[in-house]
Design a protein around this motif. Structure first.
Motif, PDB file in Angstrom:
ATOM      1  N   HIS A  69      56.190  16.733  40.988  1.00  0.00           N
ATOM      2  CA  HIS A  69      56.121  15.534  40.198  1.00  0.00           C
ATOM      3  C   HIS A  69      56.283  14.361  41.115  1.00  0.00           C
ATOM      4  N   ALA A  70      57.141  14.219  41.852  1.00  0.00           N
ATOM      5  CA  ALA A  70      57.365  12.925  42.955  1.00  0.00           C
ATOM      6  C   ALA A  70      56.105  12.789  43.661  1.00  0.00           C
ATOM      7  N   LEU A  71      55.174  14.210  44.113  1.00  0.00           N
ATOM      8  CA  LEU A  71      54.043  14.038  44.818  1.00  0.00           C
ATOM      9  C   LEU A  71      52.919  13.383  44.140  1.00  0.00           C
ATOM     10  N   GLN A  72      52.939  13.644  42.749  1.00  0.00           N
ATOM     11  CA  GLN A  72      51.904  13.261  41.771  1.00  0.00           C
ATOM     12  C   GLN A  72      51.974  12.006  41.691  1.00  0.00           C
TER      13      GLN A  72
ATOM     14  N   GLY B 170      42.747  10.411  34.537  1.00  0.00           N
ATOM     15  CA  GLY B 170      42.202  11.197  35.833  1.00  0.00           C
ATOM     16  C   GLY B 170      42.907  10.572  37.184  1.00  0.00           C
ATOM     17  N   GLY B 171      42.049  10.857  38.056  1.00  0.00           N
ATOM     18  CA  GLY B 171      42.424  10.143  39.542  1.00  0.00           C
ATOM     19  C   GLY B 171      43.752  10.590  39.982  1.00  0.00           C
ATOM     20  N   ASP B 172      44.708   9.731  40.147  1.00  0.00           N
ATOM     21  CA  ASP B 172      46.034  10.187  40.532  1.00  0.00           C
ATOM     22  C   ASP B 172      47.079  10.423  39.733  1.00  0.00           C
ATOM     23  N   HIS B 173      46.379  10.824  38.132  1.00  0.00           N
ATOM     24  CA  HIS B 173      47.270  10.891  37.118  1.00  0.00           C
ATOM     25  C   HIS B 173      46.714  12.594  36.677  1.00  0.00           C
ATOM     26  N   SER B 174      47.672  13.401  36.348  1.00  0.00           N
ATOM     27  CA  SER B 174      47.444  14.697  35.806  1.00  0.00           C
ATOM     28  C   SER B 174      48.432  15.256  34.720  1.00  0.00           C
ATOM     29  N   PRO B 175      48.330  16.500  34.152  1.00  0.00           N
ATOM     30  CA  PRO B 175      49.230  16.724  33.108  1.00  0.00           C
ATOM     31  C   PRO B 175      50.784  16.606  33.950  1.00  0.00           C
ATOM     32  N   VAL B 176      50.702  16.742  34.938  1.00  0.00           N
ATOM     33  CA  VAL B 176      52.345  16.530  35.758  1.00  0.00           C
ATOM     34  C   VAL B 176      52.859  15.258  35.387  1.00  0.00           C
TER      35      VAL B 176
ATOM     36  N   TYR C  40      45.914   9.258  45.641  1.00  0.00           N
ATOM     37  CA  TYR C  40      46.282  10.676  45.922  1.00  0.00           C
ATOM     38  C   TYR C  40      46.587  11.559  44.858  1.00  0.00           C
ATOM     39  N   ASP C  41      45.818  12.606  44.963  1.00  0.00           N
ATOM     40  CA  ASP C  41      45.986  13.591  43.955  1.00  0.00           C
ATOM     41  C   ASP C  41      46.722  14.877  44.538  1.00  0.00           C
ATOM     42  N   LEU C  42      47.001  15.671  43.605  1.00  0.00           N
ATOM     43  CA  LEU C  42      47.538  17.367  43.999  1.00  0.00           C
ATOM     44  C   LEU C  42      46.361  18.200  43.640  1.00  0.00           C
ATOM     45  N   ASP C  43      46.030  19.165  44.547  1.00  0.00           N
ATOM     46  CA  ASP C  43      45.311  20.179  44.218  1.00  0.00           C
ATOM     47  C   ASP C  43      45.985  21.465  43.963  1.00  0.00           C
ATOM     48  N   PHE C  44      45.826  22.247  43.005  1.00  0.00           N
ATOM     49  CA  PHE C  44      46.625  23.161  42.698  1.00  0.00           C
ATOM     50  C   PHE C  44      45.953  24.585  42.938  1.00  0.00           C
ATOM     51  N   GLY C  45      44.753  24.503  43.403  1.00  0.00           N
ATOM     52  CA  GLY C  45      44.098  25.711  44.104  1.00  0.00           C
ATOM     53  C   GLY C  45      44.199  26.871  43.133  1.00  0.00           C
ATOM     54  N   GLY C  46      44.098  27.928  43.813  1.00  0.00           N
ATOM     55  CA  GLY C  46      44.431  29.224  43.171  1.00  0.00           C
ATOM     56  C   GLY C  46      45.676  29.944  42.926  1.00  0.00           C
ATOM     57  N   GLY C  47      46.705  29.057  43.103  1.00  0.00           N
ATOM     58  CA  GLY C  47      48.011  29.457  42.976  1.00  0.00           C
ATOM     59  C   GLY C  47      48.605  29.933  41.895  1.00  0.00           C
TER      60      GLY C  47
ATOM     61  N   ALA D   6      43.090   7.493  23.054  1.00  0.00           N
ATOM     62  CA  ALA D   6      43.891   8.731  22.484  1.00  0.00           C
ATOM     63  C   ALA D   6      43.975   9.721  23.221  1.00  0.00           C
ATOM     64  N   LEU D   7      42.872  10.362  23.853  1.00  0.00           N
ATOM     65  CA  LEU D   7      42.892  11.482  24.787  1.00  0.00           C
ATOM     66  C   LEU D   7      43.828  11.198  25.959  1.00  0.00           C
ATOM     67  N   ALA D   8      43.818  10.159  26.441  1.00  0.00           N
ATOM     68  CA  ALA D   8      44.737   9.759  27.512  1.00  0.00           C
ATOM     69  C   ALA D   8      46.218   9.987  27.329  1.00  0.00           C
ATOM     70  N   GLY D   9      46.566   9.793  25.948  1.00  0.00           N
ATOM     71  CA  GLY D   9      47.953  10.230  25.668  1.00  0.00           C
ATOM     72  C   GLY D   9      48.154  11.773  25.159  1.00  0.00           C
ATOM     73  N   HIS D  10      47.336  12.423  25.108  1.00  0.00           N
ATOM     74  CA  HIS D  10      47.580  13.826  24.790  1.00  0.00           C
ATOM     75  C   HIS D  10      48.056  14.542  26.231  1.00  0.00           C
ATOM     76  N   HIS D  11      48.928  15.406  26.239  1.00  0.00           N
ATOM     77  CA  HIS D  11      49.770  16.214  27.260  1.00  0.00           C
ATOM     78  C   HIS D  11      48.799  17.363  27.669  1.00  0.00           C
ATOM     79  N   GLN D  12      47.822  17.734  26.868  1.00  0.00           N
ATOM     80  CA  GLN D  12      47.026  18.796  26.979  1.00  0.00           C
ATOM     81  C   GLN D  12      45.814  18.422  28.085  1.00  0.00           C
ATOM     82  N   ILE D  13      45.649  17.037  28.072  1.00  0.00           N
ATOM     83  CA  ILE D  13      44.306  16.527  28.608  1.00  0.00           C
ATOM     84  C   ILE D  13      44.591  16.337  30.181  1.00  0.00           C
ATOM     85  N   ALA D  14      43.852  16.921  31.086  1.00  0.00           N
ATOM     86  CA  ALA D  14      44.086  16.732  32.424  1.00  0.00           C
ATOM     87  C   ALA D  14      42.944  15.738  33.193  1.00  0.00           C
ATOM     88  N   PHE D  15      41.801  15.383  32.299  1.00  0.00           N
ATOM     89  CA  PHE D  15      41.058  14.504  32.758  1.00  0.00           C
ATOM     90  C   PHE D  15      40.105  14.030  31.503  1.00  0.00           C
ATOM     91  N   ALA D  16      39.691  13.111  31.432  1.00  0.00           N
ATOM     92  CA  ALA D  16      39.088  12.578  30.153  1.00  0.00           C
ATOM     93  C   ALA D  16      38.019  11.325  30.476  1.00  0.00           C
TER      94      ALA D  16
END
Length: 348
Positions: free
Chosen positions: A36-39, A165-171, A251-258, A283-293
């Motif tokens: 989370h800190a790196l995000q 999106g961008g430097d924001h993610s579900p994290v 700056y974003d995090l790539d979670f690869g195939g881990g 509204a989508l930007a506030g949904h915790h399920q959304i990774a990008f919109a």
């Protein structure tokens, strides 16, 4: 799958049974804090992370090195193509059943593609692409894909505006850090408000060399970036701050195939009344399920990428928060069968 949805839909329950779920559940408490800190700031020095998290510098460095070595997390320094005067395209490629995997892997090897995945039972490829530099042709769209054998059809949607999106993610929403910790970690050069987009940011040859290195490792040291660019370390730091503050670099995090995000990932295409587009995006930007919109061109004028813990959670999300969106005419979901490439231009 596709469904016709009447405006207003089913508002669902006020209590979201999936709100407590986090995609970081596979990690222990400290690893979740570090991710989370790196995000929040992917280039934050380990000593600043350690101070905020209440552990030693060595512990943070060792934990991040292990996460990166295992392919769970890596920090990437990426550019916003819209700030550089480039048009990103969301591309759907329909293939014959025997060709999708090989064509998808070929697309993933290209440096002008991002988020390459197999969807819809493995017969469709989805990716994001844009020219490497302003003024260059989008060769993938104009020349390569239409002439590729066993490609049945290509649909391209121009990306117009990013809602989340961008430097924001579900994290950013589900991570364990509180507001005070996030404020302490936020980089001083992070844009405090939407940057001025009246003129695109211009990059020079040394900028491109530096950004290519950051796209592989966003935590590359100033000394190594100085070697790549021919600049002094002071110039490197100043230029990084300039590009960050104007919104061209993030700056974003790539979670690869881990181990992270192994759950049900789905592409969501929405047809929305134009008058409701901004409201739906917020509204989508506030949904915790959304990774990008984002808003896009085409009959489906909104695209979102989402993550749910299982099919039942996806069903609850589609029949609850999505069905309640204003001006919604139609939805299409495309479950991601296999992710071939993530956020960066260079595959793992």
């Amino acid at each position: 799958m596709e469904s016709d949805v009447s405006s207003g839909g089913n508002p669902g329950s006020d209590t979201d049974p999936d709100a407590a779920w986090s995609p970081l559940a596979a990690l222990d408490a400290l690893d979740r804090q570090i991710v989370h800190a790196l995000q929040v700031d992917g280039r934050a020095p380990f000593n600043r992370l350690a101070q905020v998290l209440g552990v030693s510098d060595q512990t943070v460095a060792r934990r991040y090195a292990r996460l990166r070595r295992e392919g769970a997390v890596r920090v990437l320094g990426l550019t916003d193509p819209l700030r550089l005067g480039l048009t990103p395209w969301l591309v759907r490629v329909r293939c014959t059943p025997d060709a999708a995997a090989s064509i998808g892997e070929a697309l993933a090897r290209r440096t002008d593609t991002r988020w390459v995945s197999l969807t819809s039972g493995g017969t469709e490829i989805f990716c994001v692409t844009h020219a490497a530099r302003a003024g260059e042709a989008d060769a993938l769209l104009l020349q390569k894909l239409p002439r590729t054998p066993r490609v049945v059809g290509v649909a391209a949607h121009a990306l117009l505006h990013v809602f989340f999106g961008g430097d924001h993610s579900p994290v950013s929403r589900t991570g364990p850090l509180g507001p005070d910790e996030i404020r302490a970690l936020t980089a001083p050069d992070a844009p405090a408000r939407p940057p001025d987009t009246s003129e695109p940011v211009r990059l020079g040859p040394a900028d491109h060399r530096m950004l290519e290195v950051l796209a592989i490792d966003g935590r590359t040291s100033a000394a190594d970036l100085a070697t790549a660019t021919g600049w002094s370390q002071t110039t490197v730091r100043r230029r990084l701050s300039e590009l960050r503050s104007c919104g061209a670099l993030y700056y974003d995090l790539d979670f690869g195939g881990g181990r992270l995000f192994p759950e049900l990932r789905t592409g969501l295409w929405l047809e929305v009344d134009p008058a409701c587009l901004a409201e739906v995006g917020a509204a989508l930007a506030g949904h915790h399920q959304i990774a990008f919109a984002a808003a896009i061109t085409g009959n489906a004028n909104v695209y979102a990428s989402l993550t749910c813990k299982d099919p039942e959670a996806l069903y609850r999300y589609l029949t609850g928060p999505i069905a309640a969106l204003p001006g919604l005419r139609r939805t299409e979901t495309a479950p991601i069968h296999r992710l071939l490439k993530g956020a960066g231009p260079f595959p793992l």
